[in-house]
Design a protein around this motif. Structure first.
Motif, PDB file in Angstrom:
ATOM      1  N   ILE A  42      -1.925  -7.320  -2.003  1.00 23.73           N
ATOM      2  CA  ILE A  42      -1.368  -6.152  -2.632  1.00 23.73           C
ATOM      3  C   ILE A  42      -0.582  -6.507  -3.910  1.00 23.73           C
ATOM      4  O   ILE A  42      -0.455  -6.045  -4.685  1.00 23.73           O
ATOM      5  CB  ILE A  42      -0.241  -5.569  -1.606  1.00 23.73           C
ATOM      6  N   THR A  95      -3.492   0.615  -6.683  1.00 26.76           N
ATOM      7  CA  THR A  95      -3.700   1.317  -5.326  1.00 26.76           C
ATOM      8  C   THR A  95      -3.724   0.252  -4.206  1.00 26.76           C
ATOM      9  O   THR A  95      -4.584  -0.505  -4.355  1.00 26.76           O
ATOM     10  CB  THR A  95      -4.728   2.360  -5.525  1.00 26.76           C
ATOM     11  N   ALA A  96      -3.174   0.643  -3.278  1.00 21.56           N
ATOM     12  CA  ALA A  96      -3.301  -0.084  -1.895  1.00 21.56           C
ATOM     13  C   ALA A  96      -3.881   0.975  -1.049  1.00 21.56           C
ATOM     14  O   ALA A  96      -3.625   1.905  -0.885  1.00 21.56           O
ATOM     15  CB  ALA A  96      -2.068  -0.619  -1.260  1.00 21.56           C
ATOM     16  N   LEU A 131      -4.890   1.427   2.786  1.00 23.14           N
ATOM     17  CA  LEU A 131      -4.472   0.820   4.080  1.00 23.14           C
ATOM     18  C   LEU A 131      -4.916   1.738   5.469  1.00 23.14           C
ATOM     19  O   LEU A 131      -4.889   2.876   5.269  1.00 23.14           O
ATOM     20  CB  LEU A 131      -2.504   0.970   4.114  1.00 23.14           C
ATOM     21  N   TRP A 177      -0.399  -1.623   9.813  1.00 26.08           N
ATOM     22  CA  TRP A 177       0.095  -0.606   8.800  1.00 26.08           C
ATOM     23  C   TRP A 177       1.676  -0.540   8.615  1.00 26.08           C
ATOM     24  O   TRP A 177       2.199  -0.677   7.139  1.00 26.08           O
ATOM     25  CB  TRP A 177      -0.324   0.640   9.225  1.00 26.08           C
ATOM     26  N   SER A 233       2.424  -1.232   4.601  1.00 24.95           N
ATOM     27  CA  SER A 233       2.944  -0.082   3.871  1.00 24.95           C
ATOM     28  C   SER A 233       4.219  -0.208   3.219  1.00 24.95           C
ATOM     29  O   SER A 233       4.760   0.447   2.413  1.00 24.95           O
ATOM     30  CB  SER A 233       3.174   0.939   4.867  1.00 24.95           C
ATOM     31  N   ARG A 270       0.700   3.026  -6.225  1.00 24.70           N
ATOM     32  CA  ARG A 270       0.203   4.029  -5.325  1.00 24.70           C
ATOM     33  C   ARG A 270      -0.307   3.598  -3.971  1.00 24.70           C
ATOM     34  O   ARG A 270      -1.088   2.516  -4.098  1.00 24.70           O
ATOM     35  CB  ARG A 270      -0.941   4.856  -6.235  1.00 24.70           C
ATOM     36  N   ARG A 271      -0.233   4.401  -2.815  1.00 21.70           N
ATOM     37  CA  ARG A 271      -0.516   3.845  -1.576  1.00 21.70           C
ATOM     38  C   ARG A 271      -1.294   4.779  -0.898  1.00 21.70           C
ATOM     39  O   ARG A 271      -0.815   6.119  -0.744  1.00 21.70           O
ATOM     40  CB  ARG A 271       0.745   3.510  -0.636  1.00 21.70           C
ATOM     41  N   TRP A 272      -2.347   4.781  -0.630  1.00 26.06           N
ATOM     42  CA  TRP A 272      -3.284   5.670   0.277  1.00 26.06           C
ATOM     43  C   TRP A 272      -3.240   5.089   1.899  1.00 26.06           C
ATOM     44  O   TRP A 272      -3.879   4.016   1.840  1.00 26.06           O
ATOM     45  CB  TRP A 272      -4.626   6.086  -0.274  1.00 26.06           C
ATOM     46  N   SER A 273      -3.467   5.919   2.702  1.00 34.11           N
ATOM     47  CA  SER A 273      -3.595   5.309   4.157  1.00 34.11           C
ATOM     48  C   SER A 273      -4.970   6.334   4.496  1.00 34.11           C
ATOM     49  O   SER A 273      -5.261   7.146   3.988  1.00 34.11           O
ATOM     50  CB  SER A 273      -2.537   5.891   5.018  1.00 34.11           C
TER      51      SER A 273
END
Length: 499
Positions: A228, A242-243, A245, A252, A256, A262-265
């Motif tokens: 990251i 973007t991460a 996860l 997580w 997180s 940007r972070r997408w799960s």
């Protein structure tokens, strides 16, 4: 024609590097093995587990080699040399600089995690290619530049930094636009994927593995999390960094919190930006409805097992972050055929199922057995060993087999210089509530173990051959021996069909 660059210009690409002598020396190659270094090369002296390159730097310099060091070595004052704070990250920066920073001319995703890295890397590469994007990838199995694939014979999931940069340069030369790189925790700690200028950092899961190297799970997670950081601080290329996860994984909460643009799960069980809902699966694959921030679509996915749905979601996140549409992602997922040695079915007309999988840790073995259980109307039979190449919790593997299989054979898997029987005894120490020979056996000859397992299979049984997967060698005290798990399985099935 190999590139050449003045030592001073090379040093300019490395933070805090100082040229101590030989600024005009022309460098044609970066070397980290002094034995391979000759005139026109720059030898980067690094400390390893068993030796320190600084011990060999003076001898290399005596052959007309420039050196990169982080502590004094006894060389002539005029020896061309660079001094850096740490030669490990410098190796990647030097290699990238010499090759013109190829990662900055690509959109690059890194994939890490304990299990599923290889499959996710190949899925993402396939989606990109299927959508008409020229893509390359680097994985445990192969290096791919567009349609051309080269088997990875290095024995490393992630190769050393100069080779990583060389493959990225090949991709650029081959007209590739996107690259997907499988990154191990070792590679992240050792800066092998430095200077890759990632746009996406994707995570499958973070289990309990390689604790011989990282010592604690916190250290292991911290090693993974470096991906990251590499993406967040990489050169901008017009995409949000973007991460991606796994919302359902224990990693997580910690991951997180890592800062990135940007972070997408992704999830099956929880609320997340990317989800698989209405999932259904059998031995032939899965169906699910894909929900994403960019839209939704139905997916027919030909890989069996719930963990492969997670791999598909992770790959979907990678490709969406790289700019593909949901329709392109769904179409790519629906045409993916699988990866050699990753829950690979062997179908030769037999009335039982045989799968080959690379599962070589306790968690991966437990997961593979758990996912295959619904496909077995009869017994679930496993063949596996514990490799001496790393610490994969040998008793934990025995425990996983005892809990997940109806019958299992403990065998040999890359013993190196260790006694295969001693390794098997370590595995057996974790077996609880099961009795030999009723429930399991130790058969050190892997070929015989495979043949015994397949010979005992009956209609409705499932046989899992775990550990070797795609690999083509067995590493023993006698050296590297040829090995082909699929060929052994096919030979065993043919013998059964003839009988």
């Amino acid at each position: 024609m190999l590139p050449e660059m003045r030592l001073a210009d090379l040093a300019a690409g490395v933070p805090d590097a100082v040229v101590e002598a030989g600024a005009d020396y022309e460098v044609g190659s970066i070397r980290y093995d002094s034995r391979q270094a000759g005139p026109g090369d720059l030898f980067v002296a690094m400390a390893g587990l068993h030796s320190d390159g600084h011990d060999f730097a003076a001898a290399a310099a005596g052959r007309g080699v420039a050196i990169c060091i982080m502590k004094p070595v006894p060389v002539a004052a005029a020896t061309p040399r660079i001094r850096v704070p740490d030669t490990r990250p410098a190796l990647a920066e030097l290699a990238a600089t010499l090759l013109g920073r190829p990662a900055r001319r690509l959109r690059v995703a890194g994939v890490t995690g304990t299990d599923g890295k290889t499959t996710t890397t190949h899925i993402a590469g396939h989606i990109l290619e299927h959508a008409g994007r020229r893509a390359g990838s680097m994985s445990t199995v192969a290096f791919r530049v567009g349609p051309d694939e080269t088997y990875n014979q290095s024995g490393q999931t992630t190769i050393e930094a100069p080779e990583v940069q060389a493959w990225l340069a090949r991709m650029v030369a081959g007209g590739v636009e996107y690259a997907v790189i499988e990154a191990t925790s070792h590679a992240l700690v050792q800066h092998r994927v430095g200077a890759c200028d990632f746009d996406v950092a994707a995570f499958t899961n973070v289990g309990f593995d390689h604790l011989d190297y990282h010592r604690t799970w916190d250290d292991y997670l911290e090693a993974k999390a470096r991906l990251i950081d590499l993406a967040a601080t990489a050169a901008p290329k017009g995409l949000p960094k973007t991460a991606v996860l796994n919302r359902d994984d224990i990693s997580w909460e910690r991951l997180s919190q890592r800062p990135i643009g940007r972070r997408w799960s992704y999830s099956i069980d929880n609320q997340a930006e990317i989800r698989a809902v209405d999932t259904w699966g059998d031995a032939n694959g899965s169906r699910f409805h894909l929900l994403t921030p960019e839209g939704e679509a139905d997916v027919e996915f030909r890989l069996p097992a719930r963990f492969n749905v997670y791999n598909a979601l992770c790959a979907a996140g990678v490709c969406l972050a790289l700019g593909l549409t949901v329709a392109e992602v769904a179409a790519g997922l629906s045409t993916f055929r699988g990866v050699a040695g990753r829950l690979e079915p062997i179908e030769m007309g037999q009335d039982f199922k045989v799968y080959i999988d690379f599962a070589h840790s306790a968690g991966a073995l437990a997961s593979a057995l758990r996912e295959l259980r619904p496909f077995a109307s009869g017994r679930l039979i496993a063949v596996f060993g514990s490799t001496a190449r790393s610490d994969h919790d040998r008793p934990g593997m025995g425990r996983a087999a005892a809990e997940g299989a109806d019958y299992f054979l403990i065998t040999t898997d890359d013993p190196l210089d260790e006694d295969p029987f001693a390794i098997a005894a370590d595995v057996q120490a974790g077996v609880v509530g099961r009795e030999a020979p009723r429930d399991y056996a130790i058969v050190l000859d892997r070929r015989r173990a495979i043949r015994d397992a397949i010979a005992m299979a009956r209609p409705g049984d499932v046989v899992l051959l775990a550990g070797k997967g795609h690999e083509r060698t067995m590493l023993t005290a006698a050296g590297q021996q040829p090995w082909d798990e699929r060929a052994e399985a096919e030979a065993a099935i043919r013998a059964v069909l003839r009988s």
